[in-house]
Design a protein around this motif. Structure first.
Motif, PDB file in Angstrom:
ATOM      1  N   GLY A  98       0.828  -1.374   0.070  1.00  0.00           N
ATOM      2  CA  GLY A  98       0.044  -0.175  -0.016  1.00  0.00           C
ATOM      3  C   GLY A  98       0.783   1.208   0.134  1.00  0.00           C
ATOM      4  O   GLY A  98       2.131   1.040   0.031  1.00  0.00           O
ATOM      5  N   VAL A  99       0.136   2.279  -0.058  1.00  0.00           N
ATOM      6  CA  VAL A  99       0.774   3.579  -0.345  1.00  0.00           C
ATOM      7  C   VAL A  99       0.401   4.464   0.831  1.00  0.00           C
ATOM      8  O   VAL A  99      -0.933   4.582   0.953  1.00  0.00           O
ATOM      9  CB  VAL A  99       0.451   4.304  -1.780  1.00  0.00           C
ATOM     10  N   LEU A 100       1.119   5.312   1.252  1.00  0.00           N
ATOM     11  CA  LEU A 100       0.794   6.173   2.327  1.00  0.00           C
ATOM     12  C   LEU A 100       1.295   7.681   1.670  1.00  0.00           C
ATOM     13  O   LEU A 100       2.495   7.858   1.547  1.00  0.00           O
ATOM     14  CB  LEU A 100       1.383   6.043   3.730  1.00  0.00           C
ATOM     15  N   PHE A 101       0.312   8.502   1.818  1.00  0.00           N
ATOM     16  CA  PHE A 101       0.455   9.925   1.143  1.00  0.00           C
ATOM     17  C   PHE A 101       0.733  10.612   2.378  1.00  0.00           C
ATOM     18  O   PHE A 101       0.023  10.755   3.206  1.00  0.00           O
ATOM     19  CB  PHE A 101      -0.428  10.283   0.266  1.00  0.00           C
ATOM     20  N   ILE A 102       1.641  11.401   2.420  1.00  0.00           N
ATOM     21  CA  ILE A 102       1.932  12.664   3.492  1.00  0.00           C
ATOM     22  C   ILE A 102       1.669  14.012   2.811  1.00  0.00           C
ATOM     23  O   ILE A 102       2.433  14.510   1.992  1.00  0.00           O
ATOM     24  CB  ILE A 102       3.228  12.483   4.059  1.00  0.00           C
ATOM     25  N   VAL A 103       0.706  14.660   3.118  1.00  0.00           N
ATOM     26  CA  VAL A 103       0.359  15.974   2.446  1.00  0.00           C
ATOM     27  C   VAL A 103       0.144  16.966   3.563  1.00  0.00           C
ATOM     28  O   VAL A 103      -0.484  16.858   4.417  1.00  0.00           O
ATOM     29  CB  VAL A 103      -1.140  15.764   1.900  1.00  0.00           C
ATOM     30  N   LYS A 104       0.795  18.216   3.007  1.00  0.00           N
ATOM     31  CA  LYS A 104       0.697  19.386   3.787  1.00  0.00           C
ATOM     32  C   LYS A 104      -0.803  20.153   3.527  1.00  0.00           C
ATOM     33  O   LYS A 104      -1.325  20.053   2.488  1.00  0.00           O
ATOM     34  CB  LYS A 104       1.834  20.276   3.474  1.00  0.00           C
ATOM     35  N   VAL A 122      -4.391   0.520  -5.742  1.00  0.00           N
ATOM     36  CA  VAL A 122      -3.698  -0.010  -4.505  1.00  0.00           C
ATOM     37  C   VAL A 122      -4.078   0.544  -3.280  1.00  0.00           C
ATOM     38  O   VAL A 122      -4.474   1.708  -3.249  1.00  0.00           O
ATOM     39  CB  VAL A 122      -2.140  -0.382  -4.565  1.00  0.00           C
ATOM     40  N   PRO A 123      -4.376  -0.230  -2.148  1.00  0.00           N
ATOM     41  CA  PRO A 123      -4.567   0.414  -0.879  1.00  0.00           C
ATOM     42  C   PRO A 123      -3.853   1.879  -0.430  1.00  0.00           C
ATOM     43  O   PRO A 123      -2.542   1.641  -0.761  1.00  0.00           O
ATOM     44  CB  PRO A 123      -4.566  -0.764   0.027  1.00  0.00           C
ATOM     45  N   ASN A 124      -4.585   2.840   0.014  1.00  0.00           N
ATOM     46  CA  ASN A 124      -3.736   3.934   0.328  1.00  0.00           C
ATOM     47  C   ASN A 124      -4.349   4.853   1.507  1.00  0.00           C
ATOM     48  O   ASN A 124      -5.439   4.372   1.759  1.00  0.00           O
ATOM     49  CB  ASN A 124      -3.559   4.705  -1.028  1.00  0.00           C
ATOM     50  N   ALA A 125      -3.520   5.469   2.097  1.00  0.00           N
ATOM     51  CA  ALA A 125      -4.087   6.267   2.978  1.00  0.00           C
ATOM     52  C   ALA A 125      -3.407   7.498   3.001  1.00  0.00           C
ATOM     53  O   ALA A 125      -2.432   7.550   2.171  1.00  0.00           O
ATOM     54  CB  ALA A 125      -4.076   5.494   4.636  1.00  0.00           C
ATOM     55  N   THR A 126      -3.953   8.374   3.894  1.00  0.00           N
ATOM     56  CA  THR A 126      -3.295  10.022   3.571  1.00  0.00           C
ATOM     57  C   THR A 126      -2.976  10.230   5.082  1.00  0.00           C
ATOM     58  O   THR A 126      -3.983  10.355   5.964  1.00  0.00           O
ATOM     59  CB  THR A 126      -3.797  11.056   2.762  1.00  0.00           C
ATOM     60  N   ALA A 165       5.663  -2.437   9.042  1.00  0.00           N
ATOM     61  CA  ALA A 165       4.630  -2.077   9.523  1.00  0.00           C
ATOM     62  C   ALA A 165       3.595  -1.833   8.396  1.00  0.00           C
ATOM     63  O   ALA A 165       4.060  -1.400   7.525  1.00  0.00           O
ATOM     64  CB  ALA A 165       4.859  -0.667  10.228  1.00  0.00           C
ATOM     65  N   ASP A 166       2.394  -2.319   8.768  1.00  0.00           N
ATOM     66  CA  ASP A 166       1.272  -1.970   7.887  1.00  0.00           C
ATOM     67  C   ASP A 166       0.775  -0.750   7.692  1.00  0.00           C
ATOM     68  O   ASP A 166       1.251   0.229   8.264  1.00  0.00           O
ATOM     69  CB  ASP A 166       0.274  -3.146   8.083  1.00  0.00           C
ATOM     70  N   LEU A 167      -0.101  -0.365   6.682  1.00  0.00           N
ATOM     71  CA  LEU A 167      -0.689   0.862   6.348  1.00  0.00           C
ATOM     72  C   LEU A 167      -1.179   1.529   7.365  1.00  0.00           C
ATOM     73  O   LEU A 167      -1.128   2.746   7.724  1.00  0.00           O
ATOM     74  CB  LEU A 167      -1.336   0.702   5.154  1.00  0.00           C
ATOM     75  N   ALA A 168      -1.881   0.827   8.227  1.00  0.00           N
ATOM     76  CA  ALA A 168      -2.919   1.411   9.158  1.00  0.00           C
ATOM     77  C   ALA A 168      -1.935   1.989  10.345  1.00  0.00           C
ATOM     78  O   ALA A 168      -2.111   2.857  10.810  1.00  0.00           O
ATOM     79  CB  ALA A 168      -3.948   0.380   9.721  1.00  0.00           C
ATOM     80  N   ALA A 169      -0.852   1.056  10.607  1.00  0.00           N
ATOM     81  CA  ALA A 169       0.131   1.613  11.569  1.00  0.00           C
ATOM     82  C   ALA A 169       0.900   2.870  11.139  1.00  0.00           C
ATOM     83  O   ALA A 169       1.182   3.705  11.990  1.00  0.00           O
ATOM     84  CB  ALA A 169       0.918   0.438  11.981  1.00  0.00           C
ATOM     85  N   CYS A 170       1.286   2.843   9.976  1.00  0.00           N
ATOM     86  CA  CYS A 170       2.024   4.040   9.571  1.00  0.00           C
ATOM     87  C   CYS A 170       1.100   5.285   9.288  1.00  0.00           C
ATOM     88  O   CYS A 170       1.542   6.292   9.971  1.00  0.00           O
ATOM     89  CB  CYS A 170       2.463   3.635   8.101  1.00  0.00           C
ATOM     90  N   LYS A 171      -0.066   5.163   9.078  1.00  0.00           N
ATOM     91  CA  LYS A 171      -0.940   6.370   9.171  1.00  0.00           C
ATOM     92  C   LYS A 171      -1.349   6.659  10.565  1.00  0.00           C
ATOM     93  O   LYS A 171      -1.170   7.864  10.988  1.00  0.00           O
ATOM     94  CB  LYS A 171      -2.262   5.954   8.531  1.00  0.00           C
ATOM     95  N   ALA A 172      -1.478   5.911  11.388  1.00  0.00           N
ATOM     96  CA  ALA A 172      -1.616   5.898  12.948  1.00  0.00           C
ATOM     97  C   ALA A 172      -0.542   6.915  13.422  1.00  0.00           C
ATOM     98  O   ALA A 172      -0.677   7.990  14.137  1.00  0.00           O
ATOM     99  CB  ALA A 172      -2.052   4.806  13.624  1.00  0.00           C
ATOM    100  N   LEU A 173       0.656   6.483  13.151  1.00  0.00           N
ATOM    101  CA  LEU A 173       1.768   7.160  13.680  1.00  0.00           C
ATOM    102  C   LEU A 173       2.168   8.459  13.010  1.00  0.00           C
ATOM    103  O   LEU A 173       2.422   9.546  13.709  1.00  0.00           O
ATOM    104  CB  LEU A 173       3.249   6.306  13.504  1.00  0.00           C
ATOM    105  N   GLY A 174       1.824   8.501  11.716  1.00  0.00           N
ATOM    106  CA  GLY A 174       1.771   9.860  11.244  1.00  0.00           C
ATOM    107  C   GLY A 174       0.964  10.857  11.830  1.00  0.00           C
ATOM    108  O   GLY A 174       1.211  12.196  12.093  1.00  0.00           O
ATOM    109  N   ASP A 175      -0.415  10.359  11.893  1.00  0.00           N
ATOM    110  CA  ASP A 175      -1.498  11.275  12.655  1.00  0.00           C
ATOM    111  C   ASP A 175      -1.188  11.612  14.163  1.00  0.00           C
ATOM    112  O   ASP A 175      -1.123  12.906  14.478  1.00  0.00           O
ATOM    113  CB  ASP A 175      -2.658  10.550  12.791  1.00  0.00           C
TER     114      ASP A 175
END
Lengths: 329, 329
Positions: A98-104, A122-126, A165-175
């Motif tokens: 999956g893909v995690l976008f980090i967006v200002k 593909v699965p993605n989150a921001t 780490a999976d997509l959800a974990a990466c997004k959660a840490l980013g948030d």
């Protein structure tokens, strides 16, 4: 306008090409559409992609590499990249997790990254960064602007992603990092967009703009020039008012230059800020000082605080190998 | 003058203190007299000491650490450090194999380092850097000025010193690198010394100073603003005229910002220079782009070329752990 450029229309491609030539061990540049990827594609990890208007270098292309981003999509100066750039980058770096976008948080970036996210198969989150405590809503933003704290989000999430780490974990840490991070900036001069050829805003010889945005957006107020300690006191107070750290909290202190402010002055600001934080009982255990999220040729600086915990510290301290930040590699 | 400072007289100590606080894992600051040493004293190696007027950060304190300097002696802004700083630093870092001073060729620095060398009771030698090809003799210099090429000398000799090489070998390599290195700079604006409070020189809105020194000393000529490619062509031609590389020679290309020039423009200059060098049959195999030898708040940049050989490449590529340059640590 005095700048080291050739034709205004060629600034972006010539600068990106120079960046890619100087760091060919770390990055590879694609030109149609524009995106920057790691020289060696990573496998078995969430792919991290950021981007935004150019003029904030080293953000974001300078943070492509092991331990941070997989790709960056540079738009023209202070202009959002387009969804086709984000899609092409995502297809190039997707490694099956999956893909995690980090967006200002700027309207154009948010809209175009959302469009890309919808089109992507593909699965993605921001993770939306919004660390600027100066103002709610601004020239190009609903809500708070994303500024230098984005570098901390990219470093910390980048490190977690390397562990598989999976997509959800990466997004959660980013948030989480975004929520625990606050920034505020001050400008001594305007910046000059090459295509405009003149200063974005007027500012007097004895004035500063408190809470300025990284595109020269208005801040909280225009003031007469003051000693560094007084400026820092106001910036730090605004950030602490927002973050409300517990007594004895451990923080990362970042002093970020907007480009034209010498390192000598950035370290002087750091000294002022760290003294102040210590006097308030906070523990400053991590630091970053330099030009990391710039505003073209603006003289000015921002202060960023991130409330640390063991997870954030672990991922802040881990190895990273990018053009803009390097440690342990 | 708009600068992030408190009192003019406190700029140096406050800035150095912030530097030491932000990098306490790497350096330790002594205040009476001023010098910066590694946080962990090295043993069984030649001690490398540099120094000079402040305002060129990260030079030199930013290059104290594993793989580069053992100590740096910062003078006041654009003012030589004094012999007592150098002596105190030498006594603090001497590890029984002698002391090598790396000194940029400015009259005050040369005189004071010579005085310290004479007073020092341990074996010592000096490498004088003089890489600026722009002019012979200048405001504060007999012969050629030492500028950004000094960073390359410090990195390469620093690496050799870590291997336990003796004083003569370190001095010989430093002299070799200096002889194989040429630089030339260009200013778009003046710099402003805090204590003076006004620009060091006047320059028109459409003018540049070719061959400027890192303290704002006059260069070869004042010119009308030109496209980046034309500026780079003249800088590169002047350096190549001096270095006279053999056909197919391998070089390190450094584009150094004087502080106020954005990274975006520095990479554009890099692109222009690398293209030109390749077109002349040279091989650009190493690069360095960023603010490494600055001139307070000057907008401008310099280009440095170093003719590589296997020995220089080996020591350029080796690990280094300083605030200003880090790789493999």
């Amino acid at each position: 306008m005095k700048k080291f450029i050739n034709k205004v229309n060629d600034v972006l491609v010539e600068s990106l090409s120079g960046f890619a030539m100087a760091h060919q061990d770390i990055v590879q540049l694609h030109l149609d559409p524009h995106f920057v990827v790691r020289a060696n594609k990573a496998s078995n990890k969430v792919a991290l992609i950021s981007g935004g208007g150019s003029g904030h270098e080293p953000l974001h292309a300078g943070f492509v590499g092991y331990g941070m981003l997989d790709a960056a999509c540079p738009g023209h100066v202070f202009t959002s990249p387009s969804p086709d750039q984000m899609l092409a980058a995502a297809e190039a770096v997707d490694a099956g997790k999956g893909v995690l976008f980090i967006v200002k948080n700027y309207a154009g970036d948010v809209m175009n990254f959302e469009m890309a996210a919808e089109m992507l198969s593909v699965p993605n989150a921001t993770v939306l960064t919004s660390d600027d405590v100066a103002v709610e809503n601004s020239t190009w933003t609903s809500g708070r602007r994303g500024v230098a704290g984005t570098v901390i989000v990219e470093k910390v999430v980048g490190s977690l992603a390397e562990t598989g780490a999976d997509l959800a974990a990466c997004k959660a840490l980013g948030d989480k990092v975004n929520q625990r991070t606050g920034s505020m900036g001050v400008a001594l001069t305007s910046c000059t967009v090459p295509a405009a050829g003149r200063a974005t805003f007027d500012i007097g010889d004895n004035e500063l703009e408190m809470g300025v945005g990284i595109h020269g957006e208005p801040g909280r107020r225009r003031e007469a020039m003051r000693p560094a300690d007084a400026i820092v006191a106001d910036l730090v107070a605004a950030i602490l008012h927002d973050l409300k750290p517990a007594a004895g909290a451990e923080v990362l202190l970042m002093v970020n230059g907007f480009a034209a402010t010498p390192l000598m002055e950035l370290y002087l600001l750091y000294h002022s800020a760290e003294k102040l934080l210590k006097a308030q009982g906070l523990i400053v255990s991590r630091s970053l000082v330099g030009n990391y999220t710039t505003a073209l040729d603006m003289a000015g600086a921002s202060i960023t605080l991130c409330l640390l915990d063991d997870e954030i510290k672990q991922h802040w301290d881990s190895p990273v190998h990018t053009a803009g930040l390097r440690r342990g590699c």
